[in-house]
Scaffold this active site. Structure first.
Site: not given
Length: 418
Positions: A118, A120, A125, A300, A302, A307
């Site tokens: 899952h 991404k 380089d 979508h 996350k 603080d």
């Protein structure tokens, strides 16, 4: 690799840039691939054969044709329907395209739904990396309409790039990454404030796998919430965490920390995820946690800000799949400027596109709803552990030609020409 240089340790002197949605993410990633001179490493859950998928394919092909080493890995559950022609174009140009855990369909149904890749991640380089929750599909662009997704990623430069590169290489080589500390000590290694003040942004690569890092992302969330003194702001698409994480949120709210959750609302792409999250509202609201449902379009993202300094952006939801089954990757950033930018973005969502869930709405829930919520919570929370009763196996990362023989894509529907 020296111990301090291993993924899971804090890095210093980094540069970070927040990217919102496909409008910012795709030009940045495709531009980086176009500038690549030596190497492009890419991992993703999902690729569609649409204008975004085609643009990614062309960017990888162009890089490979000018001599760049290009390795791209897609999860076979997330991208099972790419045609042989789509894949063959990349392979013929020299792209090393791979599938994570290809499995054949049974009666037309996909059988590899658990323990997915899952993450991404893009590393170019060894100079820049991209980490977040954005896949390669048109539904991450606003022009897709009301079903387009609200999401985030981050562009990274500096020593942290090497850690994400090592994470990608370890998967390609089916190599386990060691824990940074013995099991009887905390896996949340403290940051060196002296080094943090030396310049640049402190950043930490954190991930979950099914070997030695099964709960690392959750541990970092819990530790940050436990240490929070003023505010916790979390935006998460699929919210159904375990007992310990929920308990830390309640404890923080009760000791006076302002705890706010931005979750999916009426525009959710998976209604069951929203229903599951709502089963926790009463329990959280009674402790003083403020809950907002994002209603403009599917959420979508996350991300979290704690603080005004601790931030995380990545692929991990706060649900059983992400916290107990899938391969996930987040970056943790300690920087007030970045935190202020991300917080301002989330504040705009709250002010303009969110419905505030009043605590009294759930304080007098009818009895059957309380029992249904109790049942659903415990059922969904324990389901990842069912997998542990099944025979365990290593999940391979196979070159596309081999993977397509193991699990060929479905035939396109016949066209009626009469």
């Amino acid at each position: 690799m020296p111990l301090d240089d291993q993924p899971g340790n804090w890095t210093y002197g980094n540069r970070v840039r927040l990217l919102e949605n496909g409008e910012e993410y795709y030009p940045a990633v495709f531009g980086a691939i176009a500038r690549a001179e030596r190497e492009v490493l890419l991992e993703t859950f999902l690729i569609f054969d649409d204008e975004v998928g085609q643009a990614l394919k062309q960017a990888l092909i162009d890089a490979a044709r000018r001599g760049v080493k290009v390795v791209a890995t897609a999860d076979h559950y997330g991208a099972p329907d790419l045609s042989r022609e789509f894949v063959a174009e990349m392979i013929d140009a020299g792209v090393d395209f791979r599938y994570f855990d290809p499995k054949p369909r049974v009666l037309g149904m996909r059988t590899n739904m658990f323990k997915r890749l899952h993450r991404k991640i893009v590393v170019v380089d060894q100079r820049e990396a991209y980490v977040g929750g954005i896949n390669y599909s048109i539904d991450h662009l606003r022009k897709h309409g009301p079903e387009s997704k609200q999401d985030y990623a981050v562009q990274l430069e500096g020593p942290i790039v090497g850690h994400f590169r090592e994470l990608v290489l370890a998967l390609l080589e089916l190599r386990e990454l060691p824990r940074n500390r013995p099991w009887w000590r905390s896996r949340v290694k403290p940051m060196s404030m002296e080094r943090a003040r030396s310049g640049g942004v402190p950043a930490l690569a954190t991930w979950r796998d099914n070997d030695r890092h099964q709960d690392d992302i959750e541990i970092h969330y819990r530790a940050a919430i436990r240490q929070a003194r003023s505010e916790v702001l979390i935006a998460n698409a699929y919210f159904f965490p375990g007992y310990r994480l929920v308990r830390e949120m309640r404890r923080a709210a009760r000791r006076g920390v302002k705890v706010r959750l931005v979750l999916q609302g009426g525009a959710a792409d998976k209604a069951i995820a929203t229903w599951a999250a709502r089963s926790l509202y009463r329990y959280l609201a009674r402790a003083g946690v403020c809950i907002y449902e994002y209603c403009e379009r599917p959420l979508h993202g996350k991300v979290a800000v704690i603080d005004d300094a601790w931030c995380t952006v990545g692929s991990s939801n706060l649900d059983p799949s992400s916290l107990s089954l899938n391969l996930e990757a987040n970056v943790i950033i300690w920087d007030r400027a970045f935190a202020a930018e991300l917080k301002a973005n989330l504040e705009r969502l709250i002010s303009n596109h969110c419905l505030s869930i009043e605590s009294d709405r759930y304080s007098e829930a009818v009895l059957w709803r309380r029992w249904a919520g109790f049942f659903v919570f415990h059922l969904i929370r324990i389901f990842p552990y069912w997998d542990r009763w099944l025979p365990q196996r290593k999940q391979p990362v196979l070159p596309a030609p081999v993977a397509l023989e193991v699990a060929p894509p479905p035939e396109p529907p016949a066209t009626n020409t009469t």
